[in-house]
Motif scaffolding. Structure first.
Motif, short mmCIF file in Angstrom:
data_model
loop_
_atom_site.label_atom_id
_atom_site.label_comp_id
_atom_site.label_asym_id
_atom_site.label_seq_id
_atom_site.Cartn_x
_atom_site.Cartn_y
_atom_site.Cartn_z
N ARG A 35 0.84 -1.20 0.00
CA ARG A 35 0.00 0.00 0.00
C ARG A 35 0.87 1.25 0.00
NH1 ARG A 35 -1.11 3.56 3.86
NH2 ARG A 35 0.05 2.31 5.38
N GLN A 39 1.70 3.65 -3.36
CA GLN A 39 1.19 5.02 -3.35
C GLN A 39 2.32 6.04 -3.39
OE1 GLN A 39 -3.22 4.34 -1.52
NE2 GLN A 39 -1.62 4.78 -0.03
N GLU A 74 12.05 12.10 -11.14
CA GLU A 74 10.80 11.64 -10.50
C GLU A 74 10.33 10.34 -11.15
OE1 GLU A 74 10.32 13.38 -8.02
OE2 GLU A 74 10.59 15.50 -8.42
N LYS A 105 -4.11 5.57 -3.90
CA LYS A 105 -3.94 7.01 -3.78
C LYS A 105 -2.57 7.47 -4.30
CE LYS A 105 -6.75 7.45 0.44
NZ LYS A 105 -7.19 6.04 0.70
N SER A 108 -1.67 14.10 -2.11
CA SER A 108 -2.62 15.20 -2.37
C SER A 108 -1.92 16.42 -2.97
CB SER A 108 -3.27 15.62 -1.04
OG SER A 108 -2.26 15.86 -0.06
N ASN A 134 10.27 13.50 5.07
CA ASN A 134 9.52 12.24 5.20
C ASN A 134 10.39 11.06 4.76
OD1 ASN A 134 8.13 10.28 3.21
ND2 ASN A 134 6.59 10.71 4.79
N GLN A 135 11.26 11.28 3.79
CA GLN A 135 11.99 10.15 3.19
C GLN A 135 13.30 9.79 3.89
OE1 GLN A 135 10.14 10.64 -1.34
NE2 GLN A 135 12.15 11.47 -0.91
N MET A 195 0.13 19.13 4.49
CA MET A 195 -0.79 17.99 4.38
C MET A 195 -0.09 16.74 3.86
SD MET A 195 -4.10 19.93 2.74
CE MET A 195 -4.65 21.49 3.44
N SER A 204 -4.86 9.00 12.37
CA SER A 204 -4.14 8.21 11.38
C SER A 204 -4.41 6.73 11.61
CB SER A 204 -2.64 8.49 11.48
OG SER A 204 -1.92 7.44 10.87
N ALA A 205 -5.00 6.09 10.60
CA ALA A 205 -5.38 4.67 10.75
C ALA A 205 -4.15 3.77 10.80
CB ALA A 205 -6.28 4.28 9.58
N ASN A 206 -3.07 4.19 10.15
CA ASN A 206 -1.94 3.27 9.96
C ASN A 206 -0.72 3.55 10.85
OD1 ASN A 206 -3.03 1.82 7.51
ND2 ASN A 206 -3.06 3.91 6.75
N LYS A 216 7.48 3.19 9.82
CA LYS A 216 7.68 4.61 10.13
C LYS A 216 8.62 4.69 11.32
CE LYS A 216 3.34 6.78 8.72
NZ LYS A 216 2.13 7.50 9.17
N ASN A 220 3.38 11.14 11.86
CA ASN A 220 3.03 12.23 10.93
C ASN A 220 3.27 13.59 11.58
OD1 ASN A 220 2.09 9.99 9.60
ND2 ASN A 220 -0.03 10.67 9.41
N1 3HC Z 1 -2.19 12.48 0.14
C1 3HC Z 1 -2.95 11.40 -0.15
N2 3HC Z 1 -3.27 10.44 0.75
C2 3HC Z 1 -2.79 10.60 2.00
C3 3HC Z 1 -1.97 11.67 2.38
C4 3HC Z 1 -1.69 12.65 1.39
N3 3HC Z 1 -0.95 13.72 1.65
N4 3HC Z 1 -1.64 11.53 3.69
C5 3HC Z 1 -2.24 10.40 4.11
N5 3HC Z 1 -2.92 9.85 3.09
C6 3HC Z 1 -3.76 8.64 3.17
C7 3HC Z 1 -2.96 7.42 3.53
O1 3HC Z 1 -2.44 6.79 2.37
C8 3HC Z 1 -4.05 6.57 4.23
O2 3HC Z 1 -4.89 6.01 3.25
P1 3HC Z 1 -4.73 4.46 2.84
O3 3HC Z 1 -4.84 3.68 4.13
O4 3HC Z 1 -5.84 4.20 1.88
O5 3HC Z 1 -3.36 4.34 2.20
C9 3HC Z 1 -4.89 7.62 4.94
O6 3HC Z 1 -4.67 8.85 4.23
C10 3HC Z 1 -4.56 7.79 6.42
O7 3HC Z 1 -3.23 8.26 6.52
P2 3HC Z 1 -2.18 7.49 7.46
O8 3HC Z 1 -1.31 8.50 8.13
O9 3HC Z 1 -2.89 6.52 8.35
O10 3HC Z 1 -1.37 6.66 6.36
P3 3HC Z 1 0.19 6.32 6.36
O11 3HC Z 1 0.58 5.70 7.67
O12 3HC Z 1 0.44 5.56 5.12
O13 3HC Z 1 0.92 7.76 6.31
C11 3HC Z 1 2.21 8.91 4.62
C12 3HC Z 1 0.80 8.56 5.15
C13 3HC Z 1 2.92 9.77 5.67
C14 3HC Z 1 2.10 9.64 3.29
C15 3HC Z 1 2.98 7.57 4.46
O14 3HC Z 1 2.23 6.72 3.63
C16 3HC Z 1 4.35 7.77 3.81
O15 3HC Z 1 5.28 8.17 4.48
N6 3HC Z 1 4.44 7.42 2.51
C17 3HC Z 1 5.73 7.45 1.83
C18 3HC Z 1 6.05 8.84 1.41
C19 3HC Z 1 5.12 9.35 0.33
O16 3HC Z 1 4.26 8.67 -0.16
N7 3HC Z 1 5.33 10.60 -0.03
C20 3HC Z 1 4.54 11.21 -1.06
C21 3HC Z 1 5.01 12.63 -1.15
S1 3HC Z 1 5.37 13.02 -2.77
C22 3HC Z 1 6.96 12.52 -3.03
O17 3HC Z 1 7.60 11.95 -2.17
C23 3HC Z 1 7.57 12.83 -4.35
C24 3HC Z 1 8.68 13.82 -4.16
O18 3HC Z 1 9.51 13.74 -5.30
C25 3HC Z 1 8.14 15.22 -4.07
#
Ligand code: 3HC
Length: 311
Positions: A35, A39, A74, A105, A108, A134-135, A195, A204-206, A216, A220
């Motif tokens: 998941r 995403q 990217e 997803k 956002s 975050n990374q 956000m 946060s569900a996860n 993690k 968050n």
């Molecule tokens: N946009 C969309 N969905 C989001 C979100 C956001 N900003 N923040 C949270 N959500 C979703 C989660 O995916 C979860 O839905 P799901 O269960 O269907 O997946 C729900 O909202 C509840 O959020 P949680 O905090 O419980 O979910 P996580 O524990 O997964 O935390 C997260 C969310 C911090 C984004 C984590 O998934 C994470 O660290 N992911 C890896 C980093 C990532 O995806 N970054 C995207 C940023 S863009 C990027 O990195 C590109 C760079 O080049 C700019």
């Protein structure tokens, strides 16, 4: 095997050891890793669109070359991450279907429009800055392939952030109109950047399970706070104002206090109601459909190569 597997999994997590593809792991661990990694990959690929819109309109060859390199990076980040998801048994074509059909997803942040070239700088500074916050901890995530993908992605991400900040520094030394363009972009991208770290921990569900499995390393809210604390001095050095009247240093906490994020907007954008959601998915769907012949040709070529080798 399950009894023994579960024990060695728990022990590995406890000892901060990596979980590798062939190790036993709970189905829920596999599921939440697919998941999150999928995403994350979707976010990288969709994230090419907002900036990509400015490649043909960059103000100089130098800016065009930098932007081209960043957008290509990217795409590469997306490929590393889809490959990491495949080590868990996920199928890349299936993940793409899930993205296009809205069953998975992407971040956002990419559902907002890039209205001026200053947006390219602000995305580098704030969006890639938030992504770095975050990374970096994800380089120590418990799943081996994901952690190793992160190590390489973080190196490239720091170039992304620095080029954005340098672009803004240049504009801030420019005309009053250029300075206003930068401030306008900061006003539009600041709150959506907060956000990116996800909902508050309490909603946060996860997060709890992801912390227990050391997916993690911080929650968050902890990473959001770290990003705010890191960005305030950068905004001061740049000479821009962050659009939050409640933002101020709190010596007792040793952190900046800041205003409440608009969680209704967050839910609306995550739910598909942002300014660009429909467009981002439509463009991704079109690229997938128009690219079908490339995939077929590559598959046919690979089959021919294999047949020659086996002949
Ligand atoms: N946009 C969309 N969905 C989001 C979100 C956001 N900003 N923040 C949270 N959500 C979703 C989660 O995916 C979860 O839905 P799901 O269960 O269907 O997946 C729900 O909202 C509840 O959020 P949680 O905090 O419980 O979910 P996580 O524990 O997964 O935390 C997260 C969310 C911090 C984004 C984590 O998934 C994470 O660290 N992911 C890896 C980093 C990532 O995806 N970054 C995207 C940023 S863009 C990027 O990195 C590109 C760079 O080049 C700019």
């Amino acid at each position: 095997a399950t009894e023994q597997g579960a024990e060695s999994f728990e022990r590995a997590i406890e000892r901060d050891q990596r979980i590798e593809p062939r190790d036993w792991m709970p189905d829920a661990y596999r599921g939440t890793m697919v998941r999150q990694i999928a995403q994350h990959a979707h976010s990288e690929i969709i994230g090419m669109q907002p900036e990509g819109a400015w490649i043909t309109r960059a103000p100089s060859l130098r800016r065009k070359a930098i932007l081209l390199a960043k957008v290509q990076d990217e795409a590469g980040h997306g490929l590393y991450l889809y490959s990491a998801a495949e080590t868990l048994g996920a199928d890349r074509a299936d993940l793409t279907d899930k993205l296009i059909s809205g069953r998975q997803k992407y971040s956002s942040i990419f559902n907002y429009p890039t209205l001026t070239f200053a947006d390219v700088g602000v995305i580098g500074w704030l969006v890639d800055g938030a992504a770095i916050c975050n990374q970096v901890p994800l380089c120590r995530t418990s799943y081996g392939p994901y952690a190793r993908a992160m190590i390489r992605i973080c190196k490239e991400e720091s170039f992304h952030q620095r080029q954005g900040y340098e672009l803004l520094m240049t504009m801030m030394r420019g005309t009053p109109e250029q300075r206003e363009m930068v401030q306008d972009a900061v006003d539009r991208w600041w709150w959506p950047s907060l956000m990116m770290f996800g909902p508050p921990d309490a909603e946060s569900a996860n997060t709890a399970q992801s912390m227990a499995w050391k997916i993690k390393r911080h929650t968050n809210d902890e990473l959001r706070q770290r990003f705010v604390d890191m960005t305030v001095p950068q905004a001061e050095a740049l000479g821009v104002r962050l659009p939050d009247p409640e933002l101020r240093w709190n010596p007792e906490r040793g952190h900046h206090d800041f205003g409440e994020v608009d969680w209704a907007e967050f839910r609306r954008v995550v739910g598909g109601g942002g300014p660009c959601n429909a467009e981002r998915i439509a463009v991704r769907r079109a690229a997938h459909e128009e690219g079908a012949w490339v995939r077929e040709a590559a598959a046919a070529y690979a089959a021919k190569q294999a047949a020659r080798r086996d002949a």
